[in-house]
Design an enzyme around this catalytic site. Structure first.
Site, PDB file in Angstrom:
ATOM      1  N   LYS A 202       0.845  -1.190   0.000  1.00  0.00           N
ATOM      2  CA  LYS A 202       0.000   0.000   0.000  1.00  0.00           C
ATOM      3  C   LYS A 202       0.884   1.246   0.000  1.00  0.00           C
ATOM      4  CE  LYS A 202      -1.739   2.485   3.269  1.00  0.00           C
ATOM      5  NZ  LYS A 202      -1.647   3.864   2.685  1.00  0.00           N
ATOM      6  N   GLY A 255       6.726   4.747   8.842  1.00  0.00           N
ATOM      7  CA  GLY A 255       5.837   5.864   9.136  1.00  0.00           C
ATOM      8  C   GLY A 255       5.995   6.315  10.573  1.00  0.00           C
ATOM      9  N   SER A 256       4.919   6.830  11.148  1.00  0.00           N
ATOM     10  CA  SER A 256       4.994   7.410  12.487  1.00  0.00           C
ATOM     11  C   SER A 256       4.993   6.336  13.565  1.00  0.00           C
ATOM     12  CB  SER A 256       3.808   8.351  12.706  1.00  0.00           C
ATOM     13  OG  SER A 256       2.603   7.617  12.875  1.00  0.00           O
ATOM     14  N   THR A 257       5.528   6.688  14.722  1.00  0.00           N
ATOM     15  CA  THR A 257       5.558   5.764  15.851  1.00  0.00           C
ATOM     16  C   THR A 257       4.147   5.416  16.327  1.00  0.00           C
ATOM     17  OG1 THR A 257       7.747   6.484  16.558  1.00  0.00           O
ATOM     18  CG2 THR A 257       6.345   5.495  18.236  1.00  0.00           C
ATOM     19  N   VAL A 259       1.334   5.217  14.615  1.00  0.00           N
ATOM     20  CA  VAL A 259       0.719   4.238  13.715  1.00  0.00           C
ATOM     21  C   VAL A 259       1.417   2.888  13.848  1.00  0.00           C
ATOM     22  CG1 VAL A 259       0.250   3.653  11.301  1.00  0.00           C
ATOM     23  CG2 VAL A 259      -0.093   5.994  12.117  1.00  0.00           C
ATOM     24  N   GLY A 260       2.735   2.889  14.041  1.00  0.00           N
ATOM     25  CA  GLY A 260       3.458   1.642  14.238  1.00  0.00           C
ATOM     26  C   GLY A 260       2.923   0.861  15.428  1.00  0.00           C
ATOM     27  N   GLU A 278       9.875   0.872  10.746  1.00  0.00           N
ATOM     28  CA  GLU A 278      10.851   1.960  10.669  1.00  0.00           C
ATOM     29  C   GLU A 278      10.070   3.224  10.955  1.00  0.00           C
ATOM     30  OE1 GLU A 278      12.377   5.145   9.683  1.00  0.00           O
ATOM     31  OE2 GLU A 278      12.369   4.475   7.585  1.00  0.00           O
ATOM     32  N   CYS A 312      12.925  10.962   8.205  1.00  0.00           N
ATOM     33  CA  CYS A 312      12.821  10.382   9.548  1.00  0.00           C
ATOM     34  C   CYS A 312      14.108  10.532  10.346  1.00  0.00           C
ATOM     35  CB  CYS A 312      12.421   8.912   9.455  1.00  0.00           C
ATOM     36  SG  CYS A 312      13.473   7.939   8.364  1.00  0.00           S
ATOM     37  N   GLU A 409       8.874  15.446  16.829  1.00  0.00           N
ATOM     38  CA  GLU A 409       9.293  15.367  15.430  1.00  0.00           C
ATOM     39  C   GLU A 409       8.527  16.407  14.622  1.00  0.00           C
ATOM     40  OE1 GLU A 409      10.422  11.809  12.351  1.00  0.00           O
ATOM     41  OE2 GLU A 409       8.572  11.573  13.483  1.00  0.00           O
TER      42      GLU A 409
END
Length: 506
Positions: A202, A255-257, A259-260, A278, A312, A409
Site C-alpha cells: 500500500k 511511518g509514524s511511531t 501508527v506503528g 521503521e 525520519c 518530530e
C-alpha cells in the site's frame, strides 16, 4: 509525466529548467498483473503541492480490494511458476526491473517531483534523480543476494546430521510512506522479492503515482501475476486491512511511531504476523569544539534540510559546543537564508514545497511554538509565497531541551540549535529521547568519534557525514524508532524462516 531539460538564454546568464508535461501513466489498482478499478468505485484526489491543484483522481483501495490482492499474492506464492524460478531467476527479474528504472528514469523522477514536491534535479545535492539512482542500486544489491540465500550444516551430539534451510516466509504486506515513495518501494520490494516472498504493497494516499508507474515496469520485467500487487489507499482502511489480514504472514511499515504501535496491535489481534517497523526520530547531530565550522554547517544543512526536512533521520536536535556556538549559529543562519525555495522543476531550486497542507500547517504551528517558548529565530520562520506549500528554511538558536521543537518530530525545514559544554553532558542529553533512529558527530578527534558512536543509542551514527543511504548498510532504530532492520544483509532476515532438518547419520 516526462521531465526534460531546456535552456532559456537571458541577457547575462542561461536559466536551466526542467519541463513537466504532466502525463500520469496510471490511476488504477495493480492486482495480479492487471490494472483494475476498486470494487467500490471510490476514488480520491492527488494534489500537486507546488500549486495546490488536483493532478488526477486515483482508485481507492478498501478492505475488499485488499482481500483480492492478498488472494492473488497467496496463489502466486504457492504457484510452481514463482517457486521454481529459484534464486537465479529472482536475481534476473530484479536486475531487469533495475534496468527498466534506468530506462524510464526521467519519467519516474518527474512524476516523483510532481506528486511529492521534491526538486527534480540532483544538481544542487539532492532531488528525485538522487532517489532514482539509490532505488536502482537497492534493487541491484538485492538482486545480488537472491541466489546467495543459503543455510548451513550444524554439528549435533551423537550420530545425527543437521542442516538448515532459509525459506521465504510467505505473502507479506508492505506499507510505505510519502516522503521517499520510490526509494521506500525499492527498500521494501528488494529484500522481499530476493527472498522469494510475494507482496501486497500500500502506497501513501499523498503520493501514489510513481509506484503505479513502477507497476507497469514490474509487469514488463516479467514478474509472474500476483507476485507484486500495488494498492493506493488510506491507512485507516486499506492499511488496517493489510495489518489485520489473516492470510498475510508479515507486515513491514515505514511511518509514524503512533501508527506503528497500532499495527503491532492489529498484528497481535489477527494472526500474530511478523512485524518490522521503521518509525519516527528526533536525531541528534553533535558538533564538537575541534570541528571545522563551515564543514559542520554544511553537514547540518544536509542533515536537516534534505527533502524539505521531511526525513525520519533529520538532524533536528543540533548540539553545538559552546566554544564554536556563536560562529556556527551565524553561518547556519546565513546558509539557510541563501537556500533557494521554489518550483521543483527549476534547476536552481534546493527546496520544494512540503507534501501537503496538513504537513505545511503542522510545520508553521511548530515554528510558532518555537517562538512563543523562547527560542531565538535567526532565519526563516514563515511561508514562502502565497501559493503552494512552501516553508522558508528556518533556524532557531538558544533552544532548550524541554521546548516542543526539541522534543517532537517536526518533519519540516526547521533547525534547532542547542549549546553544550562537555561530552558527558551531550551524550546524556542526546540519549534523553524516546527515539533512537540516527545520530551524527562532527569532529577531527577519532577517539571522541569512537566514544560517541559507541554511547549514542541510535541505529545509525554518521561521523563527519550525514544521510548516507548505501543499500549495503543496515538501517533501523532503537527504542520507539522501530523494530528490525532494512537494507543490507540484515534486511533479508524478516522475510525468511529458518528450518532445521535433522536425520540419523547412519
Amino acid at each position: 509525466v516526462h521531465g526534460q531539460r531546456s535552456t532559456h538564454t537571458a541577457k547575462h546568464a542561461a536559466k536551466e529548467v526542467f519541463v513537466n508535461k504532466a502525463q500520469v501513466k496510471e490511476t488504477k489498482l495493480f492486482i495480479n498483473n492487471e490494472f483494475v478499478n476498486s470494487i467500490s468505485g471510490k476514488t480520491f484526489p492527488v494534489i500537486n503541492p507546488a500549486t495546490e491543484e488536483v493532478i488526477c483522481e486515483v482508485q481507492e483501495a478498501l478492505a475488499a480490494d485488499v482481500d483480492v490482492a492478498v488472494k492473488a499474492a497467496n496463489v502466486a506464492f504457492e504457484s510452481s511458476k514463482w517457486r521454481e524460478i529459484g534464486g537465479t531467476g529472482r536475481r534476473d527479474l530484479l536486475n531487469k526491473l533495475a534496468d527498466l528504472f534506468e530506462k524510464h528514469s526521467a519519467e519516474l523522477a518527474a512524476l516523483e517531483s510532481l506528486n511529492n514536491g521534491k526538486p527534480y534535479s540532483q544538481k544542487n545535492g539532492y532531488g528525485s534523480e538522487t532517489d532514482l539512482a539509490l532505488s536502482v542500486k537497492c534493487l541491484r544489491y538485492y538482486a545480488g543476494w537472491a541466489d546467495k540465500i543459503q543455510g548451513k550444516t550444524v554439528p549435533l551430539e551423537g550420530n545425527f546430521f543437521c542442516y538448515t534451510l532459509h525459506e521465504a516466509i510467505g505473502p507479506v504486506g508492505q506499507i510505505i510512506p510519502w516522503n521517499f515513495p520510490l526509494l521506500m518501494l525499492a527498500w521494501k520490494l528488494g529484500p522481499a522479492l530476493a527472498a522469494g516472498c510475494t507482496v501486497v504493497m500500500k502506497t501513501s494516499e499523498k503520493t501514489p503515482l510513481s509506484a503505479l508507474y513502477v507497476a507497469h515496469l514490474i509487469r514488463e520485467a516479467g514478474f509472474p501475476p500476483g507476485v507484486v500487487n500495488i494498492l493506493s489507499g488510506y491507512g485507516h482502511t486499506a492499511g488496517q486491512a493489510i495489518a489485520r489480514h489473516m492470510d498475510l504472514v508479515k507486515v513491514a511499515f515505514t511511518g509514524s511511531t503512533n501508527v506503528g504501535k497500532q499495527l503491532l496491535k492489529y498484528a497481535a489481534e489477527s494472526n500474530l504476523k511478523r512485524v518490522t517497523l521503521e518509525l519516527g526520530g528526533k536525531s541528534p547531530l553533535i558538533v564538537l569544539e575541534d570541528a571545522d565550522v563551515e564543514e559542520a554547517v554544511n553537514i547540518a544543512q544536509v542533515g536537516l534540510f534534505l527533502n524539505q526536512g521531511q526525513c525520519c533521520v533529520a538532524s533536528s536536535r543540533l548540539f553545538v559546543h559552546e566554544k564554536v556556538y556563536d560562529k556556527f549559529v551565524a553561518l547556519a543562519a546565513e546558509k539557510a537564508s541563501a537556500r533557494v525555495v521554489g518550483d521543483p522543476f527549476d534547476a536552481k531550486t534546493q527546496q520544494g514545497p512540503q507534501v501537503d497542507g496538513i504537513q505545511f500547517n503542522k510545520i508553521l504551528g511548530m515554528i510558532e511554538k518555537g517562538k512563543t517558548e523562547g527560542a531565538r529565530l535567526v532565519a526563516g520562520g514563515s511561508r514562502v509565497g502565497n501559493k503552494g506549500f512552501f516553508v522558508a528554511p528556518t533556524v532557531f538558536a538558544d533552544v532548550k531541551d524541554d521546548m516542543t521543537i526539541a522534543r517532537e518530530e517536526i518533519f519540516g525545514p526547521v533547525m534547532s540549535i542547542l549549546k553544550f559544554s562537555s561530552l558527558d553532558e551531550v551524550v546524556q542529553r542526546a540519549n534523553n529521547s524516546p527515539y533512537g533512529l540516527a545520530a551524527g558527530v562532527v569532529t577531527k578527534n577519532i577517539g571522541h568519534a569512537l566514544r560517541l558512536s559507541r554511547e549514542l543509542r541510535a541505529g545509525t551514527v554518521w561521523v563527519n557525514t550525514y544521510d548516507n543511504f548505501d543499500a549495503a548498510a543496515p538501517f533501523g532504530g532503537y527504542k520507539e524508532s522501530g523494530w528490525g532492520r532494512e537494507k543490507g544483509e540484515n534486511g533479508l532476515d524478516s522475510y525468511l524462516e529458518v528450518k532445521s532438518v535433522i536425520m540419523p547419520s547412519q
